[in-house]
Design a protein around this motif. Structure first.
Motif, PDB file in Angstrom:
ATOM      1  N   ILE A   8       0.846  -1.543  -0.070  1.00  0.00           N
ATOM      2  CA  ILE A   8      -0.069   0.322   0.344  1.00  0.00           C
ATOM      3  C   ILE A   8       0.722   0.757   0.155  1.00  0.00           C
ATOM      4  O   ILE A   8       1.541   1.090   0.849  1.00  0.00           O
ATOM      5  CB  ILE A   8      -1.128  -0.181   0.961  1.00  0.00           C
ATOM      6  N   GLY A   9       0.626   2.313  -0.736  1.00  0.00           N
ATOM      7  CA  GLY A   9       1.352   3.288  -1.453  1.00  0.00           C
ATOM      8  C   GLY A   9       1.325   4.204  -0.473  1.00  0.00           C
ATOM      9  O   GLY A   9       0.244   4.452   0.758  1.00  0.00           O
ATOM     10  N   THR A  10       1.501   5.443  -0.307  1.00  0.00           N
ATOM     11  CA  THR A  10       1.257   6.296  -0.054  1.00  0.00           C
ATOM     12  C   THR A  10       0.476   7.171   1.095  1.00  0.00           C
ATOM     13  O   THR A  10      -0.396   7.672   1.200  1.00  0.00           O
ATOM     14  CB  THR A  10       2.418   8.139   0.858  1.00  0.00           C
ATOM     15  N   MET A  11      -0.448   7.183  -0.828  1.00  0.00           N
ATOM     16  CA  MET A  11      -1.482   7.547  -0.963  1.00  0.00           C
ATOM     17  C   MET A  11      -3.210   6.479  -0.817  1.00  0.00           C
ATOM     18  O   MET A  11      -3.706   6.821  -2.102  1.00  0.00           O
ATOM     19  CB  MET A  11      -2.061   8.192  -2.555  1.00  0.00           C
ATOM     20  N   GLY A  12      -2.528   5.213  -0.531  1.00  0.00           N
ATOM     21  CA  GLY A  12      -3.206   4.122  -0.519  1.00  0.00           C
ATOM     22  C   GLY A  12      -3.828   3.327  -1.934  1.00  0.00           C
ATOM     23  O   GLY A  12      -4.285   2.742  -1.570  1.00  0.00           O
ATOM     24  N   GLU A  13      -2.726   4.059  -2.179  1.00  0.00           N
ATOM     25  CA  GLU A  13      -3.197   3.256  -3.334  1.00  0.00           C
ATOM     26  C   GLU A  13      -2.521   1.697  -3.508  1.00  0.00           C
ATOM     27  O   GLU A  13      -1.457   1.566  -2.940  1.00  0.00           O
ATOM     28  CB  GLU A  13      -2.379   3.627  -4.838  1.00  0.00           C
ATOM     29  N   LYS A  14      -2.982   0.284  -4.541  1.00  0.00           N
ATOM     30  CA  LYS A  14      -2.707  -0.739  -4.616  1.00  0.00           C
ATOM     31  C   LYS A  14      -2.018  -1.315  -5.181  1.00  0.00           C
ATOM     32  O   LYS A  14      -1.652  -0.947  -6.284  1.00  0.00           O
ATOM     33  CB  LYS A  14      -3.686  -1.174  -4.409  1.00  0.00           C
ATOM     34  N   ILE A  15      -0.364  -1.632  -4.492  1.00  0.00           N
ATOM     35  CA  ILE A  15       0.768  -1.774  -5.620  1.00  0.00           C
ATOM     36  C   ILE A  15       0.809  -3.533  -5.646  1.00  0.00           C
ATOM     37  O   ILE A  15       1.051  -4.230  -4.059  1.00  0.00           O
ATOM     38  CB  ILE A  15       1.742  -1.567  -5.541  1.00  0.00           C
ATOM     39  N   THR A  16       0.853  -3.799  -6.755  1.00  0.00           N
ATOM     40  CA  THR A  16       0.690  -5.205  -7.142  1.00  0.00           C
ATOM     41  C   THR A  16       1.786  -5.943  -8.139  1.00  0.00           C
ATOM     42  O   THR A  16       2.566  -6.909  -7.942  1.00  0.00           O
ATOM     43  CB  THR A  16      -0.650  -6.006  -7.303  1.00  0.00           C
ATOM     44  N   ASN A  17       2.329  -4.940  -8.726  1.00  0.00           N
ATOM     45  CA  ASN A  17       3.862  -4.823  -9.588  1.00  0.00           C
ATOM     46  C   ASN A  17       4.586  -4.633  -9.374  1.00  0.00           C
ATOM     47  O   ASN A  17       5.205  -3.135  -9.019  1.00  0.00           O
ATOM     48  CB  ASN A  17       3.300  -3.869 -11.180  1.00  0.00           C
ATOM     49  N   PRO A  18       5.820  -5.303  -9.613  1.00  0.00           N
ATOM     50  CA  PRO A  18       7.376  -4.962  -8.352  1.00  0.00           C
ATOM     51  C   PRO A  18       8.240  -4.222  -9.258  1.00  0.00           C
ATOM     52  O   PRO A  18       8.523  -3.269  -8.823  1.00  0.00           O
ATOM     53  CB  PRO A  18       7.897  -6.087  -8.163  1.00  0.00           C
ATOM     54  N   LYS A  19       7.386  -4.035 -10.426  1.00  0.00           N
ATOM     55  CA  LYS A  19       8.334  -2.508 -11.505  1.00  0.00           C
ATOM     56  C   LYS A  19       7.038  -1.566 -11.721  1.00  0.00           C
ATOM     57  O   LYS A  19       7.597  -0.640 -12.266  1.00  0.00           O
ATOM     58  CB  LYS A  19       7.781  -3.603 -12.995  1.00  0.00           C
ATOM     59  N   LYS A  20       6.691  -1.368 -10.655  1.00  0.00           N
ATOM     60  CA  LYS A  20       5.353  -0.617 -10.856  1.00  0.00           C
ATOM     61  C   LYS A  20       4.961   0.433  -9.320  1.00  0.00           C
ATOM     62  O   LYS A  20       4.290  -0.362  -8.535  1.00  0.00           O
ATOM     63  CB  LYS A  20       3.854   0.003 -12.021  1.00  0.00           C
ATOM     64  N   GLY A  21       5.785   1.623  -8.841  1.00  0.00           N
ATOM     65  CA  GLY A  21       5.590   1.665  -7.584  1.00  0.00           C
ATOM     66  C   GLY A  21       5.636   1.185  -6.319  1.00  0.00           C
ATOM     67  O   GLY A  21       4.829   2.290  -5.114  1.00  0.00           O
ATOM     68  N   VAL A  22       6.428   0.766  -5.829  1.00  0.00           N
ATOM     69  CA  VAL A  22       6.979  -0.228  -5.238  1.00  0.00           C
ATOM     70  C   VAL A  22       7.786   0.519  -4.644  1.00  0.00           C
ATOM     71  O   VAL A  22       7.282   0.368  -2.715  1.00  0.00           O
ATOM     72  CB  VAL A  22       7.554  -1.810  -5.675  1.00  0.00           C
ATOM     73  N   MET A  23       8.320   1.899  -4.863  1.00  0.00           N
ATOM     74  CA  MET A  23       9.343   2.798  -3.996  1.00  0.00           C
ATOM     75  C   MET A  23       8.383   3.874  -2.878  1.00  0.00           C
ATOM     76  O   MET A  23       8.631   4.214  -1.748  1.00  0.00           O
ATOM     77  CB  MET A  23      10.196   3.191  -4.569  1.00  0.00           C
ATOM     78  N   LYS A  24       6.724   3.522  -3.416  1.00  0.00           N
ATOM     79  CA  LYS A  24       5.999   4.527  -2.955  1.00  0.00           C
ATOM     80  C   LYS A  24       5.360   4.146  -1.154  1.00  0.00           C
ATOM     81  O   LYS A  24       4.196   5.002  -0.926  1.00  0.00           O
ATOM     82  CB  LYS A  24       4.614   4.638  -3.607  1.00  0.00           C
ATOM     83  N   ALA A  25       5.372   2.345  -1.566  1.00  0.00           N
ATOM     84  CA  ALA A  25       4.796   1.702  -0.552  1.00  0.00           C
ATOM     85  C   ALA A  25       5.596   1.306   0.640  1.00  0.00           C
ATOM     86  O   ALA A  25       5.345   0.935   1.807  1.00  0.00           O
ATOM     87  CB  ALA A  25       4.236   0.157  -1.153  1.00  0.00           C
ATOM     88  N   THR A  26       7.514   1.426   0.825  1.00  0.00           N
ATOM     89  CA  THR A  26       8.321   1.350   2.065  1.00  0.00           C
ATOM     90  C   THR A  26       8.756   2.895   2.279  1.00  0.00           C
ATOM     91  O   THR A  26       8.718   3.913   2.020  1.00  0.00           O
ATOM     92  CB  THR A  26       9.378   0.699   1.157  1.00  0.00           C
TER      93      THR A  26
END
Length: 114
Positions: free
Chosen positions: A37-55
């Motif tokens: 789960i990213g900083t804006m509440g988005e669900k991230i399931t693809n390791p190539k897109k957006g994982v940095m927003k959830a860590t």
């Protein structure tokens, strides 16, 4: 960043973004993890897109602290799955960067019943 005394030929600096990406990708590879789960509440399931927003990563002189927001599968056992995530993230970061990970903090923010 890496301790400059570790290398005789100079220094190596590793971006927080790289460590974030390793942490997020590693977490998604663990069985029982449905998403990040990213900083804006988005669900991230693809390791190539957006994982940095959830860590979130804090890198000190001789430590790394990682925090990750996870959604787990409904059939996973929370203590076992989170321990597996902690071990994998710690191992992957240490093996890939040479940094010493002192903490991997897991926030279970949801359960996926699909």
């Amino acid at each position: 960043m890496l301790n400059k005394n570790k290398f005789k030929n100079g220094s190596v600096k590793i971006s927080n973004d790289i460590v974030n990406k390793i942490a997020g990708t590693s977490a998604l590879e663990v069985e029982g993890v449905s998403a990040l789960i990213g900083t804006m509440g988005e669900k991230i399931t693809n390791p190539k897109k957006g994982v940095m927003k959830a860590t979130e990563v804090e890198i000190g002189r001789d430590y790394v602290i990682v925090s990750i927001n996870l959604v787990l599968d409904s059939e996973s056992k929370i203590p076992e799955t989170t321990k597996s995530v902690q071990n994998k993230v710690k191992s992957d970061i240490e093996n890939m960067t040479g940094l010493s990970v002192s903490q991997v903090n897991i926030n279970v923010v949801g359960i996926d019943y699909n």
